[in-house]
Motif scaffolding. Structure first.
Motif, mmCIF file in Angstrom:
data_model
loop_
_atom_site.group_PDB
_atom_site.id
_atom_site.type_symbol
_atom_site.label_atom_id
_atom_site.label_comp_id
_atom_site.label_asym_id
_atom_site.label_seq_id
_atom_site.Cartn_x
_atom_site.Cartn_y
_atom_site.Cartn_z
ATOM 1 N N ILE A 46 11.496 -21.881 20.287
ATOM 2 C CA ILE A 46 11.132 -23.065 21.080
ATOM 3 C C ILE A 46 11.174 -22.763 22.572
ATOM 4 O O ILE A 46 10.231 -23.072 23.299
ATOM 5 C CB ILE A 46 12.071 -24.250 20.740
ATOM 6 N N VAL A 47 12.264 -22.158 23.044
ATOM 7 C CA VAL A 47 12.394 -21.932 24.493
ATOM 8 C C VAL A 47 11.450 -20.844 24.996
ATOM 9 O O VAL A 47 10.991 -20.902 26.132
ATOM 10 C CB VAL A 47 13.854 -21.652 24.921
ATOM 11 N N ILE A 48 11.122 -19.888 24.141
ATOM 12 C CA ILE A 48 10.149 -18.861 24.549
ATOM 13 C C ILE A 48 8.757 -19.476 24.651
ATOM 14 O O ILE A 48 8.026 -19.229 25.617
ATOM 15 C CB ILE A 48 10.175 -17.667 23.571
ATOM 16 N N LYS A 49 8.377 -20.304 23.683
ATOM 17 C CA LYS A 49 7.070 -20.966 23.726
ATOM 18 C C LYS A 49 6.966 -21.918 24.909
ATOM 19 O O LYS A 49 5.888 -22.106 25.468
ATOM 20 C CB LYS A 49 6.800 -21.716 22.421
ATOM 21 N N ALA A 50 8.094 -22.513 25.301
ATOM 22 C CA ALA A 50 8.110 -23.420 26.448
ATOM 23 C C ALA A 50 8.136 -22.665 27.774
ATOM 24 O O ALA A 50 7.998 -23.275 28.833
ATOM 25 C CB ALA A 50 9.317 -24.348 26.364
ATOM 26 N N GLY A 51 8.329 -21.358 27.720
ATOM 27 C CA GLY A 51 8.349 -20.561 28.941
ATOM 28 C C GLY A 51 9.677 -20.597 29.681
ATOM 29 O O GLY A 51 9.743 -20.266 30.858
ATOM 30 N N LEU A 52 10.751 -20.966 28.979
ATOM 31 C CA LEU A 52 12.067 -21.037 29.619
ATOM 32 C C LEU A 52 12.818 -19.717 29.525
ATOM 33 O O LEU A 52 13.651 -19.417 30.377
ATOM 34 C CB LEU A 52 12.894 -22.156 28.981
ATOM 35 N N LEU A 53 12.536 -18.943 28.500
ATOM 36 C CA LEU A 53 13.104 -17.607 28.318
ATOM 37 C C LEU A 53 11.974 -16.636 28.053
ATOM 38 O O LEU A 53 10.908 -17.032 27.578
ATOM 39 C CB LEU A 53 14.049 -17.554 27.114
ATOM 40 N N LYS A 54 12.226 -15.378 28.340
ATOM 41 C CA LYS A 54 11.260 -14.346 27.937
ATOM 42 C C LYS A 54 12.002 -13.264 27.162
ATOM 43 O O LYS A 54 13.184 -13.007 27.386
ATOM 44 C CB LYS A 54 10.515 -13.764 29.140
#
Length: 74
Positions: A46-54
């Motif tokens: 979820i957070v990778i798709k949202a661009g919050l983590l890479k």
């Protein structure tokens, strides 16, 4: 007092761990955020798709500028 965390609180915990470590592994996030392997995998997606983590493609997760902004606003 509610003993369950909301989605945003869990995401906040994940991002906070990534900021403190300056890049961290899935296991560290799992233990630091007190999540099962299944849940940490779902939330990392979820957070990778949202661009919050890479994710570097090997084993390290790092916070993005957008993730830092999320933490400031939260």
């Amino acid at each position: 007092m509610n003993k369950y965390r909301s989605r945003l609180e869990i995401i906040r915990d994940i991002l906070t761990i990534a900021v403190e470590e300056g890049g961290t592994k899935k296991t560290r996030i799992m233990y630091g955020a007190n999540l099962s392997y299944r849940l940490v995998t779902q939330y990392l997606d979820i957070v990778i798709k949202a661009g919050l983590l890479k994710y570097d493609g090997k084993s390290t997760y790092t916070i993005t500028c957008r993730g830092k902004e999320f933490l400031e606003l939260y």
